[in-house]
Design a protein around this motif. Structure first.
Motif, short mmCIF file in Angstrom:
data_model
loop_
_atom_site.label_atom_id
_atom_site.label_comp_id
_atom_site.label_asym_id
_atom_site.label_seq_id
_atom_site.Cartn_x
_atom_site.Cartn_y
_atom_site.Cartn_z
N ARG A 124 1.30 -0.71 -9.49
CA ARG A 124 0.31 -1.60 -10.12
C ARG A 124 -0.48 -0.81 -11.17
NH1 ARG A 124 -0.48 -3.03 -4.82
NH2 ARG A 124 -1.85 -1.36 -4.38
N ALA A 141 -7.16 0.23 -10.75
CA ALA A 141 -5.72 0.64 -10.11
C ALA A 141 -5.13 2.18 -10.56
CB ALA A 141 -4.84 -0.25 -11.05
N ALA A 189 -6.75 4.39 -7.81
CA ALA A 189 -6.25 4.37 -6.68
C ALA A 189 -5.37 5.18 -6.59
CB ALA A 189 -6.12 2.82 -6.32
N TYR A 190 -4.21 5.05 -7.73
CA TYR A 190 -3.01 6.11 -7.80
C TYR A 190 -3.23 7.45 -7.81
CZ TYR A 190 0.77 8.10 -9.96
OH TYR A 190 1.95 9.12 -10.44
N ASP A 230 0.71 -1.16 0.00
CA ASP A 230 -0.12 -0.05 -0.02
C ASP A 230 0.66 1.34 -0.12
OD1 ASP A 230 -2.55 -1.23 0.15
OD2 ASP A 230 -2.45 -1.71 2.17
N VAL A 244 1.27 1.33 -5.18
CA VAL A 244 0.18 1.63 -5.98
C VAL A 244 0.23 2.05 -7.29
CG1 VAL A 244 -1.91 3.12 -5.85
CG2 VAL A 244 -1.10 2.33 -3.69
#
Length: 316
Positions: free
Chosen positions: A153, A205, A208-209, A145, A150
């Motif tokens: 990914r 992904a 989230a980034y 995490d 992040v």
């Protein structure tokens, strides 16, 4: 021998004349062109092989060689019991062409019959793609995490989802993302922009980034519109993406050589295996010609052939 008797010099036997022609050429490339001893030795091996082959056809002098003979020699190299590679055949033909060019320039041959003979075409290299299962393992290897985890990914998911080149991914700015439509504006070769879709895994992904990781990384830099940032907040380099991919490949323990192009090739191959048409894949990858994209159809044809041979009762 008494005076008044003329010395009659017999012409050298024809096989000896062909051998002397080769030696003359080797001296030429050695002294006048300054080639290394190893290179000259390679020329010698090639030309001795050529001379011996000519002998098997009853050709004992190079002046009797025709263009068809040289072509047949090239064909014989490719079809003998232990056929040579196309690279080796091309090298041998280069030696033969050099010999004939030299003999013609020296006035020993009326015509350079080897000039137009070409080596066999090299087999088209098929792109390297990994299986869907292997790709899933590779993508699943990036865990954690931390902001860089992040980010990594998101990069790998986008590479596979879009088939984009690594330079296109590192060249993205935040404004190139159209999240409400799952689209990217990608600037490809020749400064040609194209719109590329991405799927739910890449969307999750990337979201989230953008929410959790990029703001943290951006605080460490001076402010840049680049989408992907390094640990100091500067735009991420292509070399950094290579390192990210290598680290993921090591964690995945696939035992394969994985590069950014592996993602591009795998994306195209898996799309075609899933039923996508070649023109659509061409547009997605940003190929200027559909011929380039059609290389991937050879990959899927090989897969289909293997399946057929394994599964069909009358295939073997």
């Amino acid at each position: 021998m008494g005076a008044g008797h003329a010395v009659v010099t017999q012409p050298a036997p024809e096989p000896e004349r062909s051998a002397r022609a080769i030696e003359g050429f080797l001296r030429h490339v050695s002294f006048e062109r300054g080639l290394s001893a190893n290179t000259v030795a390679a020329y010698r091996r090639d030309l001795v092989l050529y001379r011996e082959w000519c002998g098997t056809r009853g050709i004992t002098e190079f002046s009797a060689v025709t263009e068809s003979d040289v072509s047949d020699f090239v064909g014989a190299l490719a079809t003998r019991q232990e056929p040579l590679s196309t690279a080796s055949i091309a090298r041998i033909l280069s030696s033969v062409r050099g010999l004939h060019r030299y003999l013609h320039a020296e006035g020993m041959l009326a015509e350079d019959v080897a000039r137009e003979v070409r080596p066999p075409k090299r087999g088209r290299r098929l792109p390297k793609a990994i299986t869907i299962e292997q790709m899933s393992t590779l993508l699943g290897a990036v865990t954690g995490d931390e902001p860089v985890d992040v980010r990594d990914r998101a990069i790998l998911e986008l590479l596979y989802a879009t088939g984009a080149r690594v330079s296109e991914i590192t060249g993205l700015s935040v404004d190139d993302v159209v999240p409400e439509q799952n689209l990217l504006r990608v600037l490809g070769k020749g400064n040609k922009q194209r719109i590329v879709p991405y799927g739910s895994y890449a969307r999750d992904a990337l979201d989230a980034y953008l929410v959790r990781a990029r703001p943290v990384l951006a605080q460490r830099g001076r402010g840049t519109p680049a989408l992907f940032l390094g640990v100091r907040g500067a735009p991420l380099s292509r070399q950094s993406v290579w390192l990210i991919i290598q680290a993921a490949a090591e964690k995945a323990e696939l035992g394969l050589d994985i590069s950014p192009h592996t993602f591009r090739h795998s994306c195209a191959t898996h799309l075609l295996q899933g039923g996508a048409d070649v023109r659509s894949v061409q547009e997605l990858l940003g190929h200027s010609s559909v011929v380039t994209t059609q290389i991937y159809t050879l990959v899927t044809a090989d897969t289909l052939r293997e399946m057929y041979v394994t599964a069909h009762p009358r295939a073997r």
